[in-house]
Structure formats: C-alpha cells, structure tokens
Write a protein that holds these residues in place. Structure first.
Motif, PDB file in Angstrom:
ATOM      1  N   CYS A   1       0.892  -1.364   0.017  1.00 18.98           N
ATOM      2  CA  CYS A   1      -0.015   0.116  -0.067  1.00 18.98           C
ATOM      3  C   CYS A   1       0.862   1.213  -0.162  1.00 18.98           C
ATOM      4  CB  CYS A   1      -0.816  -0.040   1.255  1.00 18.98           C
ATOM      5  SG  CYS A   1      -1.956   1.374   1.525  1.00 18.98           S
TER       6      CYS A   1
ATOM      7  N   SER B   1      -5.301   1.205   3.137  1.00 22.51           N
ATOM      8  CA  SER B   1      -5.796  -0.261   2.830  1.00 22.51           C
ATOM      9  C   SER B   1      -6.177  -1.041   4.246  1.00 22.51           C
ATOM     10  CB  SER B   1      -4.378  -1.109   2.551  1.00 22.51           C
ATOM     11  OG  SER B   1      -4.604  -2.402   2.472  1.00 22.51           O
TER      12      SER B   1
ATOM     13  N   ASP C   1      -4.935  -3.276  -0.913  1.00 20.89           N
ATOM     14  CA  ASP C   1      -6.058  -4.004  -1.149  1.00 20.89           C
ATOM     15  C   ASP C   1      -6.848  -3.389  -2.019  1.00 20.89           C
ATOM     16  OD1 ASP C   1      -7.196  -1.801   0.261  1.00 20.89           O
ATOM     17  OD2 ASP C   1      -8.272  -2.904   1.810  1.00 20.89           O
TER      18      ASP C   1
ATOM     19  N   THR D   1      -8.063  -0.062  -2.001  1.00 22.07           N
ATOM     20  CA  THR D   1      -8.880   0.874  -1.670  1.00 22.07           C
ATOM     21  C   THR D   1      -8.303   2.239  -2.283  1.00 22.07           C
ATOM     22  OG1 THR D   1      -8.855  -0.209   0.461  1.00 22.07           O
ATOM     23  CG2 THR D   1      -9.157   2.323   0.653  1.00 22.07           C
ATOM     24  N   HIS D   2      -6.957   2.438  -2.858  1.00 19.05           N
ATOM     25  CA  HIS D   2      -6.861   3.547  -3.591  1.00 19.05           C
ATOM     26  C   HIS D   2      -7.644   3.934  -4.662  1.00 19.05           C
ATOM     27  CE1 HIS D   2      -4.765   0.170  -5.744  1.00 19.05           C
ATOM     28  NE2 HIS D   2      -4.702   0.950  -6.888  1.00 19.05           N
TER      29      HIS D   2
ATOM     30  N   THR E   1     -10.933   3.929  -4.756  1.00 19.33           N
ATOM     31  CA  THR E   1     -12.079   4.187  -4.425  1.00 19.33           C
ATOM     32  C   THR E   1     -11.939   5.607  -3.570  1.00 19.33           C
ATOM     33  OG1 THR E   1     -12.022   3.050  -2.306  1.00 19.33           O
ATOM     34  CG2 THR E   1     -13.112   2.043  -3.985  1.00 19.33           C
TER      35      THR E   1
END
Length: 71
Positions: free
Chosen positions: A42, A47, A54, A56-57, A59
């Motif tokens: 990450c 994350s 995971d 998340t970057h 979103t």
C-alpha cells in the motif's frame, strides 16, 4: 557462476508498489509476513490489509505518479 536473482519494485501510477522476486518482508520486530514471490504494498495509507494493497486507492482517489530522473 550463477547470476543473482533480480528483485523489481515498480511504483504503479496512482496505486501500489508492486514487488516481484524473492524478497523477505518483515515487521518492525523482524517477524516475517507471509507472501508470494509477487505482491503489492500500500502507498495510499488506507488499505485494510496493511502493509499489503487491497485496492482501496481506487475508491479514495489516491493520486501519485512519480517518475525516475533521467540523466
């Protein structure tokens, strides 16, 4: 004589650090994380599976696209 195995760390645009090759990843106490020969770390800090990425970057709108300086 055998060539040393190369480890590559790729800085993905707006995303993770992709590590490819045999490398040991340990925490601050020296305990190893379980991982495969290719994994992503990450960079965005969001994350839910730190230190691993995971996704998340994608979103949260993380933006970073550094480039290596050319001589």
């Amino acid at each position: 004589m055998t060539e040393p195995v190369k480890v590559t760390i790729k800085v993905n645009d707006n995303g993770s650090l992709r590590i490819t090759g045999p490398v040991e990843l340990v925490d601050a106490e020296g305990n190893p994380f379980e991982h495969k020969d290719s994994f992503s770390l990450c960079r965005c800090g969001a994350s839910g599976n730190k230190p691993f990425c995971d996704g998340t970057h994608k979103t949260i709108g993380f933006e970073s696209a550094p480039r290596a300086k050319k001589d």
